[in-house]
Scaffold this motif. Sequence first.
Motif, PDB file in Angstrom:
ATOM      1  N   ASP A  37       0.817  -1.221   0.000  1.00  0.00           N
ATOM      2  CA  ASP A  37       0.000   0.000   0.000  1.00  0.00           C
ATOM      3  C   ASP A  37       0.847   1.268   0.000  1.00  0.00           C
ATOM      4  O   ASP A  37       0.613   2.173  -0.783  1.00  0.00           O
ATOM      5  CB  ASP A  37      -0.988  -0.041   1.167  1.00  0.00           C
ATOM      6  CG  ASP A  37      -1.973  -1.199   1.005  1.00  0.00           C
ATOM      7  OD1 ASP A  37      -2.779  -1.142   0.065  1.00  0.00           O
ATOM      8  OD2 ASP A  37      -1.899  -2.166   1.777  1.00  0.00           O
ATOM      9  N   SER A  40       2.418   1.503  -3.371  1.00  0.00           N
ATOM     10  CA  SER A  40       1.706   1.935  -4.582  1.00  0.00           C
ATOM     11  C   SER A  40       2.063   3.378  -4.936  1.00  0.00           C
ATOM     12  O   SER A  40       1.932   3.780  -6.084  1.00  0.00           O
ATOM     13  CB  SER A  40       0.197   1.699  -4.472  1.00  0.00           C
ATOM     14  OG  SER A  40      -0.376   2.519  -3.503  1.00  0.00           O
ATOM     15  N   PRO A  81      -1.550  10.650   2.687  1.00  0.00           N
ATOM     16  CA  PRO A  81      -2.707  10.721   3.588  1.00  0.00           C
ATOM     17  C   PRO A  81      -2.300  10.474   5.043  1.00  0.00           C
ATOM     18  O   PRO A  81      -1.241   9.905   5.295  1.00  0.00           O
ATOM     19  CB  PRO A  81      -3.585   9.573   3.087  1.00  0.00           C
ATOM     20  CG  PRO A  81      -2.610   8.551   2.588  1.00  0.00           C
ATOM     21  CD  PRO A  81      -1.398   9.306   2.098  1.00  0.00           C
ATOM     22  N   PRO A  82      -3.120  10.885   6.001  1.00  0.00           N
ATOM     23  CA  PRO A  82      -2.845  10.551   7.401  1.00  0.00           C
ATOM     24  C   PRO A  82      -3.176   9.085   7.670  1.00  0.00           C
ATOM     25  O   PRO A  82      -4.287   8.650   7.390  1.00  0.00           O
ATOM     26  CB  PRO A  82      -3.808  11.471   8.161  1.00  0.00           C
ATOM     27  CG  PRO A  82      -4.919  11.741   7.210  1.00  0.00           C
ATOM     28  CD  PRO A  82      -4.340  11.675   5.831  1.00  0.00           C
ATOM     29  N   TRP A  83      -2.194   8.342   8.208  1.00  0.00           N
ATOM     30  CA  TRP A  83      -2.438   6.923   8.486  1.00  0.00           C
ATOM     31  C   TRP A  83      -2.903   6.709   9.921  1.00  0.00           C
ATOM     32  O   TRP A  83      -3.186   5.579  10.327  1.00  0.00           O
ATOM     33  CB  TRP A  83      -1.182   6.100   8.175  1.00  0.00           C
ATOM     34  CG  TRP A  83      -0.935   6.037   6.694  1.00  0.00           C
ATOM     35  CD1 TRP A  83      -0.273   6.970   5.944  1.00  0.00           C
ATOM     36  CD2 TRP A  83      -1.389   5.039   5.778  1.00  0.00           C
ATOM     37  NE1 TRP A  83      -0.281   6.600   4.610  1.00  0.00           N
ATOM     38  CE2 TRP A  83      -0.956   5.418   4.486  1.00  0.00           C
ATOM     39  CE3 TRP A  83      -2.117   3.852   5.921  1.00  0.00           C
ATOM     40  CZ2 TRP A  83      -1.233   4.664   3.346  1.00  0.00           C
ATOM     41  CZ3 TRP A  83      -2.390   3.091   4.781  1.00  0.00           C
ATOM     42  CH2 TRP A  83      -1.953   3.505   3.502  1.00  0.00           C
TER      43      TRP A  83
ATOM     44  N   PRO B 272      -9.310  10.868   3.793  1.00  0.00           N
ATOM     45  CA  PRO B 272      -7.941  10.600   3.364  1.00  0.00           C
ATOM     46  C   PRO B 272      -7.931   9.587   2.217  1.00  0.00           C
ATOM     47  O   PRO B 272      -8.696   8.617   2.241  1.00  0.00           O
ATOM     48  CB  PRO B 272      -7.274   9.993   4.606  1.00  0.00           C
ATOM     49  CG  PRO B 272      -8.240  10.089   5.723  1.00  0.00           C
ATOM     50  CD  PRO B 272      -9.573  10.465   5.176  1.00  0.00           C
ATOM     51  N   VAL B 273      -7.090   9.820   1.222  1.00  0.00           N
ATOM     52  CA  VAL B 273      -7.035   8.934   0.051  1.00  0.00           C
ATOM     53  C   VAL B 273      -5.837   7.996   0.198  1.00  0.00           C
ATOM     54  O   VAL B 273      -4.698   8.430   0.098  1.00  0.00           O
ATOM     55  CB  VAL B 273      -6.921   9.770  -1.243  1.00  0.00           C
ATOM     56  CG1 VAL B 273      -6.818   8.878  -2.461  1.00  0.00           C
ATOM     57  CG2 VAL B 273      -8.114  10.705  -1.371  1.00  0.00           C
ATOM     58  N   TYR B 274      -6.111   6.716   0.465  1.00  0.00           N
ATOM     59  CA  TYR B 274      -5.026   5.755   0.671  1.00  0.00           C
ATOM     60  C   TYR B 274      -4.606   5.075  -0.617  1.00  0.00           C
ATOM     61  O   TYR B 274      -3.683   4.274  -0.628  1.00  0.00           O
ATOM     62  CB  TYR B 274      -5.437   4.716   1.719  1.00  0.00           C
ATOM     63  CG  TYR B 274      -5.610   5.337   3.094  1.00  0.00           C
ATOM     64  CD1 TYR B 274      -4.509   5.835   3.787  1.00  0.00           C
ATOM     65  CD2 TYR B 274      -6.863   5.465   3.676  1.00  0.00           C
ATOM     66  CE1 TYR B 274      -4.647   6.426   5.027  1.00  0.00           C
ATOM     67  CE2 TYR B 274      -7.024   6.049   4.915  1.00  0.00           C
ATOM     68  CZ  TYR B 274      -5.912   6.542   5.592  1.00  0.00           C
ATOM     69  OH  TYR B 274      -6.061   7.140   6.820  1.00  0.00           O
ATOM     70  N   LYS B 275      -5.305   5.377  -1.676  1.00  0.00           N
ATOM     71  CA  LYS B 275      -4.929   4.804  -2.979  1.00  0.00           C
ATOM     72  C   LYS B 275      -5.461   5.731  -4.056  1.00  0.00           C
ATOM     73  O   LYS B 275      -6.644   6.058  -4.071  1.00  0.00           O
ATOM     74  CB  LYS B 275      -5.537   3.399  -3.101  1.00  0.00           C
ATOM     75  CG  LYS B 275      -5.495   2.835  -4.487  1.00  0.00           C
ATOM     76  CD  LYS B 275      -4.505   1.714  -4.609  1.00  0.00           C
ATOM     77  CE  LYS B 275      -4.432   1.226  -6.036  1.00  0.00           C
ATOM     78  NZ  LYS B 275      -3.088   1.001  -6.497  1.00  0.00           N
ATOM     79  N   MET B 276      -4.573   6.145  -4.925  1.00  0.00           N
ATOM     80  CA  MET B 276      -4.945   7.058  -6.002  1.00  0.00           C
ATOM     81  C   MET B 276      -5.905   6.341  -6.961  1.00  0.00           C
ATOM     82  O   MET B 276      -5.643   5.208  -7.358  1.00  0.00           O
ATOM     83  CB  MET B 276      -3.661   7.439  -6.727  1.00  0.00           C
ATOM     84  CG  MET B 276      -3.700   8.754  -7.439  1.00  0.00           C
ATOM     85  SD  MET B 276      -4.161  10.153  -6.437  1.00  0.00           S
ATOM     86  CE  MET B 276      -2.622  10.652  -5.714  1.00  0.00           C
ATOM     87  N   HIS B 337      -7.778   1.033  -0.250  1.00  0.00           N
ATOM     88  CA  HIS B 337      -7.459   0.578   1.097  1.00  0.00           C
ATOM     89  C   HIS B 337      -8.141   1.520   2.091  1.00  0.00           C
ATOM     90  O   HIS B 337      -8.132   2.720   1.874  1.00  0.00           O
ATOM     91  CB  HIS B 337      -5.932   0.640   1.270  1.00  0.00           C
ATOM     92  CG  HIS B 337      -5.462   0.198   2.608  1.00  0.00           C
ATOM     93  ND1 HIS B 337      -5.187  -1.113   2.889  1.00  0.00           N
ATOM     94  CD2 HIS B 337      -5.237   0.894   3.755  1.00  0.00           C
ATOM     95  CE1 HIS B 337      -4.792  -1.205   4.150  1.00  0.00           C
ATOM     96  NE2 HIS B 337      -4.817  -0.001   4.698  1.00  0.00           N
ATOM     97  N   PRO B 338      -8.733   1.085   3.184  1.00  0.00           N
ATOM     98  CA  PRO B 338      -8.813  -0.292   3.690  1.00  0.00           C
ATOM     99  C   PRO B 338     -10.084  -1.027   3.267  1.00  0.00           C
ATOM    100  O   PRO B 338     -10.425  -2.033   3.870  1.00  0.00           O
ATOM    101  CB  PRO B 338      -8.800  -0.060   5.201  1.00  0.00           C
ATOM    102  CG  PRO B 338      -9.489   1.250   5.398  1.00  0.00           C
ATOM    103  CD  PRO B 338      -9.263   2.052   4.146  1.00  0.00           C
ATOM    104  N   ARG B 380      -5.057  -9.516  -4.612  1.00  0.00           N
ATOM    105  CA  ARG B 380      -3.646  -9.548  -4.235  1.00  0.00           C
ATOM    106  C   ARG B 380      -3.338 -10.431  -3.023  1.00  0.00           C
ATOM    107  O   ARG B 380      -2.518 -11.330  -3.113  1.00  0.00           O
ATOM    108  CB  ARG B 380      -3.173  -8.124  -3.963  1.00  0.00           C
ATOM    109  CG  ARG B 380      -1.704  -8.000  -3.637  1.00  0.00           C
ATOM    110  CD  ARG B 380      -1.401  -6.643  -3.055  1.00  0.00           C
ATOM    111  NE  ARG B 380      -2.090  -6.437  -1.792  1.00  0.00           N
ATOM    112  CZ  ARG B 380      -2.425  -5.238  -1.308  1.00  0.00           C
ATOM    113  NH1 ARG B 380      -2.153  -4.159  -1.982  1.00  0.00           N
ATOM    114  NH2 ARG B 380      -3.039  -5.139  -0.150  1.00  0.00           N
ATOM    115  N   ASP B 381      -3.993 -10.169  -1.904  1.00  0.00           N
ATOM    116  CA  ASP B 381      -3.618 -10.865  -0.676  1.00  0.00           C
ATOM    117  C   ASP B 381      -3.996 -12.343  -0.672  1.00  0.00           C
ATOM    118  O   ASP B 381      -3.464 -13.122   0.108  1.00  0.00           O
ATOM    119  CB  ASP B 381      -4.202 -10.148   0.550  1.00  0.00           C
ATOM    120  CG  ASP B 381      -3.558  -8.775   0.764  1.00  0.00           C
ATOM    121  OD1 ASP B 381      -2.643  -8.435  -0.021  1.00  0.00           O
ATOM    122  OD2 ASP B 381      -3.956  -8.055   1.691  1.00  0.00           O
TER     123      ASP B 381
END
Lengths: 104, 418
Positions: A37, A40, A81-83, B272-276, B337-338, B380-381
Amino acid sequence: MRHLIALCGLSLWSLIGQAGPLEAAREAELDNLLIQDCGSCHGSRLSGGLGPALLPDRLEGKSRAMLAQVIRDGRAGTAMPPWGPLLSDADIAWMVNRLLAGKE
Amino acid sequence: MKIETIRLNVSSGERHRLRTQIHEELRVVAVVLLMLLGLGFATFVQAAQTLRGSGDLAVIVERTSGAVQIVETSGNSAVGRVGGLGDLSHASVVYSRDQRYAYVFGRDGGLSKVDLLTQRLVKRVIQSGNGIGGAISQDGRLVAVSNYQPGGVRVFDATSLAPVADIAAEYAPGRLSKVVGLVDAPGQRFVFSLWDAGEIWMADMREPNRPVVRRFKDIGKHPYDGLITPDGRYYIAGLFGEDGMALLDLWHPDRGVRRVLSGYGKGEQVLPVYKMPHLEGWAVAGERAFVPAVGHHAVLVMDTHDWREVGRIPVHGQPVFVMARPDGRQVWVNFAHPRNDTVQVIDTDTLQVVNTLKPGKGVLHMEFEPRGEEVWVSVRDADQVQVYDTASARLRTTLSAAKPSGIFMSARAHRIGL
């Protein structure tokens, strides 16, 4: 009542789990998160992409506290982003150590 | 006849010797003939086994092992694997127009040409420090790669992978931009967006060594990806830095870039964007275009006549890929994600979510078969690629693949912008 006790026990257990060192299973999860992640944007070898490279030599001179803060709060005006909503402080501390140490 | 003639001129002892010799020779000839026949048959059998088309082949990126798996989509089985392709995080693939070769673009700047039929790596060049995607020209002769480092687009000969042109994305003196959203466009052009500069560039490659670049400035903050409509007319860049998209009509480039979907997130909290998210030409279904809302749990719908928003579909998470089935009747969506364990199916008529699937953690990509009866989903996982029947949304087959990401079918060879 029995359920309540079980619930209390469970939350206490998870609290202890959070404060102490990470379980091996959690470490594996975080390692996967880092490669897949974080990877990416930062590249699965952490050599950079949309986000900068995160290899040990690139992080030299940056404090643990600063790195932890960037992971927790993200960086305004960038795609980082903030995790914090997804990772505990212990998770983030592990992540910082892992980044500074490079690949095992 | 010949034997008769010999008989007349030779003694009986000699005759016997000659006869034996002739028999011997005939036997040798017969054996040789038989051998040739056998060899021919063997070759025929072998040819019948190996001679195949490549129109039903696909490539699955196995991103952490630096390999691609080659599969066939008629019987849904593995065909082979080609490794040694470097860092394949965020790898993508385009195809030669004869559908024999896959060009794989790696994160480490690697450009690899893979032969689907012999399952061999034909050629590999490291063309930059950090690559992100690529495109093949209208005439199939040029392969372009978009790079983060150094920012720009490099163009190669599709046959030899020899360098042809280098377009540095220098938007200000000494400042290079990361390049995203590179596509091919009719008129032997490449169109792409500049992440750091907020620009769209259109490169005319009719003279391959001398690209003519036209710049469109101030298109919006941080374009993250781009798509071209299947007819090759509109280029659309998605914006990460603000709510909206930038639209360029390639029939009328003089009219400039227009903002569409402006302020779609107004009044709502951006997550929040965890994946574009990604944009691909598949987004268009009939007269509507379906695109991800950045930082929101929504798919946005536009009318392709006037590019106005005509719908907003609440979905399970932040969309990453929003893909229309080739007939445009359904749109399949995966998430960042998530929440990346889920896929949702949207009915393009009612604009409702009609199905929610849980393929497993890490759903990264989906690819429809060319006529849309099945869709391939990389999980994937679970180290799996799952094949679903799109009419019933039922799982049909599961193939194993090591940390699969992108799935690219060779039918892309004949699609504009893919």
